[in-house]
Design a protein around this motif. Structure first.
Motif, mmCIF file in Angstrom:
data_model
loop_
_atom_site.group_PDB
_atom_site.id
_atom_site.type_symbol
_atom_site.label_atom_id
_atom_site.label_comp_id
_atom_site.label_asym_id
_atom_site.label_seq_id
_atom_site.Cartn_x
_atom_site.Cartn_y
_atom_site.Cartn_z
ATOM 1 N N ARG A 123 4.049 -16.750 -4.021
ATOM 2 C CA ARG A 123 4.298 -15.406 -4.547
ATOM 3 C C ARG A 123 3.113 -14.522 -4.214
ATOM 4 O O ARG A 123 2.012 -15.014 -3.971
ATOM 5 C CB ARG A 123 4.516 -15.481 -6.051
ATOM 6 N N PHE A 124 3.351 -13.223 -4.232
ATOM 7 C CA PHE A 124 2.257 -12.288 -3.949
ATOM 8 C C PHE A 124 2.359 -11.047 -4.817
ATOM 9 O O PHE A 124 3.431 -10.685 -5.294
ATOM 10 C CB PHE A 124 2.237 -11.882 -2.463
ATOM 11 N N THR A 125 1.204 -10.441 -5.002
ATOM 12 C CA THR A 125 1.089 -9.100 -5.553
ATOM 13 C C THR A 125 0.164 -8.338 -4.617
ATOM 14 O O THR A 125 -0.958 -8.787 -4.348
ATOM 15 C CB THR A 125 0.495 -9.097 -6.979
ATOM 16 N N LEU A 126 0.650 -7.234 -4.099
ATOM 17 C CA LEU A 126 -0.135 -6.392 -3.197
ATOM 18 C C LEU A 126 -0.379 -5.051 -3.879
ATOM 19 O O LEU A 126 0.555 -4.470 -4.445
ATOM 20 C CB LEU A 126 0.614 -6.143 -1.885
ATOM 21 N N VAL A 127 -1.605 -4.569 -3.803
ATOM 22 C CA VAL A 127 -1.920 -3.233 -4.296
ATOM 23 C C VAL A 127 -2.096 -2.345 -3.073
ATOM 24 O O VAL A 127 -2.909 -2.646 -2.185
ATOM 25 C CB VAL A 127 -3.190 -3.222 -5.169
ATOM 26 N N PHE A 128 -1.293 -1.291 -3.006
ATOM 27 C CA PHE A 128 -1.340 -0.330 -1.909
ATOM 28 C C PHE A 128 -1.953 0.974 -2.392
ATOM 29 O O PHE A 128 -1.733 1.379 -3.533
ATOM 30 C CB PHE A 128 0.075 -0.002 -1.418
ATOM 31 N N ARG A 129 -2.675 1.622 -1.485
ATOM 32 C CA ARG A 129 -3.142 2.995 -1.711
ATOM 33 C C ARG A 129 -2.783 3.813 -0.484
ATOM 34 O O ARG A 129 -2.771 3.297 0.626
ATOM 35 C CB ARG A 129 -4.653 3.040 -1.946
ATOM 36 N N ARG A 130 -2.485 5.080 -0.716
ATOM 37 C CA ARG A 130 -2.147 5.974 0.394
ATOM 38 C C ARG A 130 -3.411 6.666 0.894
ATOM 39 O O ARG A 130 -4.160 7.247 0.107
ATOM 40 C CB ARG A 130 -1.120 7.024 -0.037
ATOM 41 N N PHE A 131 -3.615 6.576 2.192
ATOM 42 C CA PHE A 131 -4.739 7.227 2.868
ATOM 43 C C PHE A 131 -4.170 8.162 3.929
ATOM 44 O O PHE A 131 -2.954 8.206 4.129
ATOM 45 C CB PHE A 131 -5.643 6.173 3.520
ATOM 46 N N GLU A 132 -5.044 8.889 4.623
ATOM 47 C CA GLU A 132 -4.587 9.792 5.685
ATOM 48 C C GLU A 132 -3.736 9.059 6.712
ATOM 49 O O GLU A 132 -2.746 9.588 7.199
ATOM 50 C CB GLU A 132 -5.778 10.461 6.376
ATOM 51 N N GLU A 133 -4.108 7.815 7.034
ATOM 52 C CA GLU A 133 -3.376 7.051 8.045
ATOM 53 C C GLU A 133 -2.120 6.384 7.487
ATOM 54 O O GLU A 133 -1.375 5.745 8.218
ATOM 55 C CB GLU A 133 -4.279 6.016 8.719
ATOM 56 N N GLY A 134 -1.881 6.525 6.196
ATOM 57 C CA GLY A 134 -0.681 5.963 5.582
ATOM 58 C C GLY A 134 -1.030 4.965 4.486
ATOM 59 O O GLY A 134 -2.177 4.862 4.047
ATOM 60 N N TRP A 135 -0.033 4.214 4.040
ATOM 61 C CA TRP A 135 -0.210 3.232 2.978
ATOM 62 C C TRP A 135 -0.945 2.013 3.520
ATOM 63 O O TRP A 135 -0.594 1.495 4.584
ATOM 64 C CB TRP A 135 1.140 2.801 2.419
ATOM 65 N N ARG A 136 -1.952 1.554 2.776
ATOM 66 C CA ARG A 136 -2.728 0.382 3.170
ATOM 67 C C ARG A 136 -2.913 -0.535 1.963
ATOM 68 O O ARG A 136 -3.043 -0.077 0.825
ATOM 69 C CB ARG A 136 -4.112 0.777 3.713
ATOM 70 N N ILE A 137 -2.942 -1.830 2.246
ATOM 71 C CA ILE A 137 -3.174 -2.830 1.198
ATOM 72 C C ILE A 137 -4.665 -2.848 0.906
ATOM 73 O O ILE A 137 -5.485 -3.030 1.820
ATOM 74 C CB ILE A 137 -2.700 -4.221 1.663
ATOM 75 N N VAL A 138 -5.026 -2.683 -0.363
ATOM 76 C CA VAL A 138 -6.434 -2.740 -0.771
ATOM 77 C C VAL A 138 -6.744 -4.036 -1.524
ATOM 78 O O VAL A 138 -7.898 -4.416 -1.662
ATOM 79 C CB VAL A 138 -6.856 -1.518 -1.605
ATOM 80 N N HIS A 139 -5.679 -4.692 -2.013
ATOM 81 C CA HIS A 139 -5.845 -5.970 -2.708
ATOM 82 C C HIS A 139 -4.594 -6.813 -2.488
ATOM 83 O O HIS A 139 -3.478 -6.322 -2.608
ATOM 84 C CB HIS A 139 -6.066 -5.763 -4.200
ATOM 85 N N ASP A 140 -4.821 -8.087 -2.158
ATOM 86 C CA ASP A 140 -3.735 -9.037 -1.932
ATOM 87 C C ASP A 140 -4.028 -10.272 -2.771
ATOM 88 O O ASP A 140 -5.077 -10.882 -2.621
ATOM 89 C CB ASP A 140 -3.680 -9.384 -0.441
ATOM 90 N N HIS A 141 -3.107 -10.594 -3.659
ATOM 91 C CA HIS A 141 -3.213 -11.833 -4.434
ATOM 92 C C HIS A 141 -2.000 -12.682 -4.057
ATOM 93 O O HIS A 141 -0.872 -12.355 -4.442
ATOM 94 C CB HIS A 141 -3.242 -11.562 -5.929
ATOM 95 N N SER A 142 -2.226 -13.710 -3.287
ATOM 96 C CA SER A 142 -1.142 -14.580 -2.820
ATOM 97 C C SER A 142 -1.411 -16.001 -3.309
ATOM 98 O O SER A 142 -2.532 -16.490 -3.233
ATOM 99 C CB SER A 142 -1.063 -14.571 -1.298
ATOM 100 N N SER A 143 -0.363 -16.616 -3.831
ATOM 101 C CA SER A 143 -0.529 -18.004 -4.296
ATOM 102 C C SER A 143 0.605 -18.858 -3.767
ATOM 103 O O SER A 143 1.585 -18.373 -3.270
ATOM 104 C CB SER A 143 -0.565 -18.040 -5.817
#
Length: 143
Positions: A123-143
């Motif tokens: 399973r995963f939880t991804l935290v995305f933030r929007r930047f000028e270049e678009g949405w990017r993952i800033v944190h990935d918790h995968s187990s």
């Protein structure tokens, strides 16, 4: 006074619908980014896969008891662990996108990598933030 209040109702409804539309659009952008990641992974384009992680030393990745800090560290881990046939075929399932604000969201779901002799999944939880270049993952918790 009553007629002014009644005339504002359509504006309020349009404003609320606009917010939902913006959230739907943001969720669609994030889903599209994740689809590009899967296609990149499955075609052997690790640079395309990594493109949607924030290229920053502040990127965090948690898996089990392991914590990786920074884009370069995560990129190295993926290239070492999942290069060539060891990469397998990636799938994301049961994804749910939750928009937190105009510029932030999180996604939960299941990942699966089909390898020639086994299947890795979790399973995963991804935290995305929007930047000028678009949405990017800033944190990935995968187990």
């Amino acid at each position: 006074m009553k007629s002014i209040a009644l005339s504002l109702i359509p504006l309020i409804i349009i404003s609320c619908a606009g917010g939902r539309d913006a959230e739907s659009y943001a969720a669609d952008e994030i889903r599209a980014a994740m689809e590009i990641q899967v296609n990149s992974w499955n075609s052997g384009d690790m640079a395309g896969y990594m493109n949607y992680y924030l290229k920053s030393p502040e990127l965090t990745f948690h898996s089990g008891s392991r914590l990786l800090l920074g884009w370069e560290t995560l990129d190295s881990m993926y290239r070492e662990k999942y290069s060539g046939p060891a990469r397998g075929v990636l799938r994301f399932d049961d994804t749910a996108v939750s928009i937190l604000s105009r510029d932030s969201a999180y996604v939960t779901g299941r990942w699966q990598v089909q390898l020639p002799d086994t299947v890795r999944e979790g399973r995963f939880t991804l935290v995305f933030r929007r930047f000028e270049e678009g949405w990017r993952i800033v944190h990935d918790h995968s187990s």
